[in-house]
Design a protein around this motif. Structure first.
Motif, PDB file in Angstrom:
ATOM      1  N   ASP A 527       0.802  -1.223   0.000  1.00 45.39           N
ATOM      2  CA  ASP A 527       0.000   0.000   0.000  1.00 45.39           C
ATOM      3  C   ASP A 527       0.832   1.270   0.000  1.00 45.39           C
ATOM      4  O   ASP A 527       0.303   2.366   0.141  1.00 45.39           O
ATOM      5  N   CYS A 528       2.151   1.109  -0.114  1.00 48.02           N
ATOM      6  CA  CYS A 528       3.013   2.287  -0.038  1.00 48.02           C
ATOM      7  C   CYS A 528       2.889   3.173  -1.264  1.00 48.02           C
ATOM      8  O   CYS A 528       3.527   4.210  -1.359  1.00 48.02           O
ATOM      9  N   GLY A 529       2.081   2.732  -2.216  1.00 48.21           N
ATOM     10  CA  GLY A 529       1.792   3.586  -3.362  1.00 48.21           C
ATOM     11  C   GLY A 529       2.783   3.462  -4.482  1.00 48.21           C
ATOM     12  O   GLY A 529       3.414   2.437  -4.677  1.00 48.21           O
ATOM     13  N   VAL A 530       2.921   4.549  -5.234  1.00 48.29           N
ATOM     14  CA  VAL A 530       3.678   4.552  -6.480  1.00 48.29           C
ATOM     15  C   VAL A 530       5.113   4.973  -6.235  1.00 48.29           C
ATOM     16  O   VAL A 530       5.369   5.980  -5.597  1.00 48.29           O
ATOM     17  N   VAL A 531       6.029   4.200  -6.733  1.00 49.08           N
ATOM     18  CA  VAL A 531       7.443   4.560  -6.634  1.00 49.08           C
ATOM     19  C   VAL A 531       8.083   4.389  -8.002  1.00 49.08           C
ATOM     20  O   VAL A 531       7.630   3.599  -8.814  1.00 49.08           O
ATOM     21  N   PRO A 532       9.130   5.147  -8.256  1.00 49.94           N
ATOM     22  CA  PRO A 532       9.796   5.012  -9.562  1.00 49.94           C
ATOM     23  C   PRO A 532      10.312   3.592  -9.757  1.00 49.94           C
ATOM     24  O   PRO A 532      10.890   2.997  -8.853  1.00 49.94           O
ATOM     25  N   ASN A 533      10.061   3.026 -10.934  1.00 46.79           N
ATOM     26  CA  ASN A 533      10.637   1.726 -11.262  1.00 46.79           C
ATOM     27  C   ASN A 533      11.726   1.926 -12.314  1.00 46.79           C
ATOM     28  O   ASN A 533      12.052   3.051 -12.692  1.00 46.79           O
ATOM     29  N   ILE A 534      12.268   0.865 -12.814  1.00 44.63           N
ATOM     30  CA  ILE A 534      13.378   0.972 -13.772  1.00 44.63           C
ATOM     31  C   ILE A 534      12.922   1.676 -15.051  1.00 44.63           C
ATOM     32  O   ILE A 534      13.713   2.366 -15.704  1.00 44.63           O
ATOM     33  N   GLU A 559      22.367   6.499  -9.148  1.00 46.78           N
ATOM     34  CA  GLU A 559      21.337   6.623  -8.118  1.00 46.78           C
ATOM     35  C   GLU A 559      20.394   5.420  -8.108  1.00 46.78           C
ATOM     36  O   GLU A 559      20.045   4.897  -7.051  1.00 46.78           O
ATOM     37  N   LEU A 560      19.981   4.985  -9.292  1.00 48.37           N
ATOM     38  CA  LEU A 560      19.021   3.881  -9.353  1.00 48.37           C
ATOM     39  C   LEU A 560      19.609   2.601  -8.752  1.00 48.37           C
ATOM     40  O   LEU A 560      18.897   1.796  -8.145  1.00 48.37           O
ATOM     41  N   GLN A 561      20.928   2.410  -8.908  1.00 48.43           N
ATOM     42  CA  GLN A 561      21.569   1.218  -8.344  1.00 48.43           C
ATOM     43  C   GLN A 561      21.669   1.314  -6.819  1.00 48.43           C
ATOM     44  O   GLN A 561      21.492   0.325  -6.111  1.00 48.43           O
ATOM     45  N   LEU A 562      21.906   2.529  -6.313  1.00 43.93           N
ATOM     46  CA  LEU A 562      21.984   2.724  -4.861  1.00 43.93           C
ATOM     47  C   LEU A 562      20.625   2.464  -4.205  1.00 43.93           C
ATOM     48  O   LEU A 562      20.558   2.087  -3.042  1.00 43.93           O
ATOM     49  N   LYS A 563      19.551   2.678  -4.970  1.00 36.76           N
ATOM     50  CA  LYS A 563      18.197   2.500  -4.419  1.00 36.76           C
ATOM     51  C   LYS A 563      17.654   1.093  -4.653  1.00 36.76           C
ATOM     52  O   LYS A 563      16.461   0.846  -4.502  1.00 36.76           O
ATOM     53  N   GLY A 564      18.527   0.185  -5.056  1.00 33.98           N
ATOM     54  CA  GLY A 564      18.129  -1.218  -5.149  1.00 33.98           C
ATOM     55  C   GLY A 564      17.578  -1.651  -6.483  1.00 33.98           C
ATOM     56  O   GLY A 564      17.132  -2.788  -6.630  1.00 33.98           O
TER      57      GLY A 564
END
Length: 803
Positions: A527-534, A559-564
């Motif tokens: 339910d955490c909503g929308v987050v940026p994906n790849i 940045e995208l790699q640092l965020k998993g």
């Protein structure tokens, strides 16, 4: 002959209840005396011979059967005495032979009434205080009741509380909670519960594996599903028809239809007969991949085995034809459905509307919507969305908006998908500001944007050059309700950082009995909503690269790699293309090597991008070697043939090299003509129209489609070289295949022909061919070309050279 007392008791539900009342059992102390009228002599005779304690009930139970129990529960429901019904059910639930879905449904009916669940818990607590043991079935009814009223969290909580009542879940209860967690997309929790189940020596059955395999497949974890399928055999559990169908569907979903077909044959060989659900799953798999001819062949073989095409089968076929743009054949199947007295549903109508809309036949699609309502099939939001998308794709944005209003008038509601489609349509036609207004409107109406909505608007802003606004939208998306932020705040910075550590935490919680906490954690994340994906990152990186901001693109890449997130082939391909645009060729090739080292195999598109840039720089041999390098990564290619092709290239024998490649490539289903078109264009750019013409001739010989840009470049190069006969041949190739070239190249060829000493008549003949094949000459001919034709008409065969 007089029946013994036992037989008469078995037939008398009321007498049995009276007997239990007089036994003063702890189970039934709270029974009101008003509930009973009198006790027959036969029952009294039985009671006198038993000890008035709990064991007496075990003696009386032998006179019961599941039907009698159901009758007793029915009586208590009618007498509005749910407490007595619950007590009686919990007692009988200890005896496995009394398990009955009729009884379960009667209990469910009493549970859902006001206060039913609270009363059930009160009965459980009272029995616990009196030292009465509670069986797993008693909790099973409660768990199922919560699930049926859409209270999954309460169901999980009830399962977690079983240990408080010294009640060990049985296989039936485990399967029930696995079913609930899988349906709530909490596959991590389901797997953790399964591990606990194994540690407690509860042996799984085929239903257990079917539930888990289904969850893994629907989560896109087909590889894990197959491993579990193998584990099933290792544990000596035979797959059921349901298990086979679930794994077969998962394979089809993962586009492994050939593996699915082989599994079907294994299923048959093991004596497990497929049903229409199994056949439809395989049929759907082939249709979704566009392998419609194979699907039809399969259908015939299935029909020979007694399979009858049902609504689902017709939907699969229509969808298959729609996917490969064979709309007339889709309509033919749709009409055949009526002939066989099969009634289409909203899903099939939506599929047909999608096909017509995608083919630009929106009027027919709109007519089908009318036919649908005329037959009493009510369109849903998804059906309207399909038609709205068709209007947007055609640029008919006003009609799309009016349809959105019609949705509300038909008791449907515009959903996130509706707004996403409209935003996409606006962005595609350059109306980014209007797209932004629609985005703001949907938020005000409480319709929350999805990741697709955000990605669409961010992409539109990037294409409009509004990179700053795109970044702001990206940050709005990220700040919203970020799961990683939630995890850090709720679990501690060092405890949950990625999916692997999340899985470990869920397993640890389950092992310590904190099932509800694990469930809440997963649901809060969902339910955490929308987050940026790849995809979001790829859109922004592409926008930055195209605007020449390579440093910004690489910052985002880090940045995208640092965020998993893990960069995919599109991420790398976009950066490689951006580096090439910035004339940083060496760095682009280094990134290609880094991509492979990081375990991301470069796709054909990445290699083709590098080939295109190499050709633009006149490095044709590098472009050839790049494609051969890609082919070596494909196991299905013949290494000996590739080696021979390399030798032909080293010797400069282009024709033999290309012929060898074509002979090898055309044997495969995934033939790709793009490399050949890239080489053809590259040779033209390198001012080698003769070599380009060799590739053109070979592609014609092998029946390979030559792209319009390739033909344009070749015509242009041949005109420059003065090889007009061949230029005309290439142009006629496009005319024969119904390809309309842009006015610029048409006028270039016509003018070159008219200005030559002996080719002017070719221009006249060519003009006639263009007219006969549908070219609108009023729009196509430039003023200069018209002027040359007028001079030709005045001077006949006289030279038309300038001056």
């Amino acid at each position: 002959m007089t029946q013994p007392p036992e037989t008469r008791i078995r037939k008398s539900t009321l007498h049995f209840l009276q007997a239990m009342k007089l036994l003063h059992s702890p189970l039934f102390r709270s029974i009101s005396s008003k509930s009973f009228s009198s006790v027959s002599n036969e029952v009294l005779n039985i009671i006198e011979r038993v000890n008035p304690m709990e064991p007496a009930l075990d003696k009386l139970v032998h006179f019961l059967c599941p039907n009698t129990i159901s009758s007793i529960l029915q009586e208590q429901r009618q007498n509005q005495n749910p407490q007595l019904g619950f007590r009686f059910f919990i007692w009988t639930a200890k005896r496995k032979r009394f398990r009955s879905w009729v009884s379960q449904n009667l209990i469910l009916d009493m549970l859902v009434k006001e206060g039913g669940f609270d009363l059930y818990w009160n009965v459980l607590d009272e029995l616990k205080v009196n030292g009465v043991s509670i069986s797993s079935d008693a909790f099973g009814a409660l768990i199922w009741g919560y699930w049926k009223v859409n209270k999954a969290e309460k169901a999980v909580e009830a399962f977690g509380k079983m240990k408080d009542y010294e009640c060990k879940p049985d296989l039936f209860t485990y399967n029930m909670i696995l079913h609930i967690t899988v349906r709530k997309d909490a596959i991590l929790l389901a797997l953790a519960v399964y591990n606990v189940m194994l540690k407690l020596n509860s042996r799984p059955n085929s239903s257990t594996f079917s539930i888990l395999i289904d969850g893994l497949c629907k989560s896109g974890k087909t590889h894990d599903a197959l491993k579990l399928f193998d584990e099933m055999s290792e544990r000596g559990v035979l797959p059921s028809k349901i298990t086979y169908t679930v794994i077969l569907s998962g394979l089809c979903q993962a586009k492994r239809t050939d593996d699915a077909y082989r599994l079907l044959n294994v299923m048959k060989s093991r004596g497990c007969r497929p049903d229409f659900v199994t056949y439809n799953a395989l049929l759907n798999g082939f249709c979704k991949l566009g392998r419609i001819n194979e699907a039809q062949a399969l259908l015939k073989s299935f029909e020979n085995e007694g399979y009858l095409v049902d609504l689902k089968g017709y939907t699969c076929l229509v969808d298959g034809f729609v996917r490969i743009k064979r709309i007339d054949e889709a309509q033919s199947v749709f009409k055949k459905l009526f002939e066989n007295n099969v009634v289409p549903d909203v899903v099939l109508y939506t599929t047909m509307i999608r096909g017509l809309s995608g083919a630009g036949r929106v009027k027919e699609a709109l007519s089908l919507l009318g036919d649908m309502t005329g037959r009493g099939v009510l369109p849903d939001t998804q059906c309207y969305n399909t038609l709205i998308k068709g209007f947007c794709d055609m640029g008919l944005l006003d009609q799309a908006r009016s349809l959105r209003l019609e949705i509300s008038e038909n008791d449907c509601f515009p959903d996130t998908c509706t707004y996403s489609i409209l935003i996409c349509g606006m962005c595609r036609h350059g109306l980014v500001e209007e797209a932004r207004l629609i985005f703001n409107e949907m938020e005000k109406l409480g319709c929350f944007p999805s990741v697709v909505t955000f990605n669409t608007l961010i992409d539109g802003l990037c294409k409009a050059g509004e990179l700053k606004e795109a970044h702001l939208m990206f940050y709005k998306m990220e700040i919203g309700k970020n799961p990683s932020l939630f995890l850090r705040l709720s679990q501690g910075v060092d405890r949950v950082l990625d999916s692997a550590s999340l899985q470990k935490m869920v397993e640890k919680l389950c092992e310590s009995g904190k099932i509800l906490k694990a469930y809440k954690l997963l649901m809060q994340l969902a339910d955490c909503g929308v987050v940026p994906n790849i995809i979001t990152y790829n859109i922004l990186i592409n926008g930055l690269c195209k605007s020449g901001k390579i440093s910004g693109a690489f910052n985002l890449f880090e940045e995208l790699q640092l965020k998993g997130h893990f960069p995919d082939t599109i991420t790398y391909g976009t950066l490689i293309d951006g580096l090439q645009r910035a004339d940083r060729e060496e760095e682009a090739f280094k990134l290609l090597d880094q991509m492979s080292k990081n375990g991301c195999m470069p796709s054909a598109e990445v290699y083709q991008s590098l080939m295109t840039w190499s050709c633009r720089r006149g490095k044709i041999s590098i472009a050839f070697s790049l494609w051969l390098k890609y082919l070596k990564t494909q196991a299905v290619r013949e290494s000996e043939v590739i080696g021979l092709i390399e030798k032909h290239i080293e010797k400069g024998d282009l024709e033999k090299a290309v012929r060898g490649l074509l002979e090898m490539d055309l044997k495969l289903e995934d033939f790709n003509s793009s490399p050949y078109n890239i080489w053809l264009i590259g040779l033209c750019q390198a001012r080698k129209p003769g070599d380009a013409l060799k590739i053109f001739s070979l592609l014609k010989e092998f029946g390979v489609s030559i792209s319009a840009p390739s033909c344009v470049m070749l015509i242009h190069s041949l005109c420059e070289e003065g090889n007009l006969d061949q230029a005309v041949e290439v142009f006629l190739y496009t005319v024969e295949r119904g390809v309309r070239l842009m006015p610029r190249i048409c006028n270039r060829l016509l003018q070159t022909l008219l200005r030559s000493q002996d080719k002017a008549q070719h221009a006249v003949d060519l003009l006639e061919r263009m007219r006969s094949t549908g070219y609108n000459l009023n729009d196509y001919l430039h003023s200069g070309t018209r002027s040359l034709f007028q001079r030709w008409n005045r001077r006949g065969t006289e030279s038309l050279s300038p001056g």
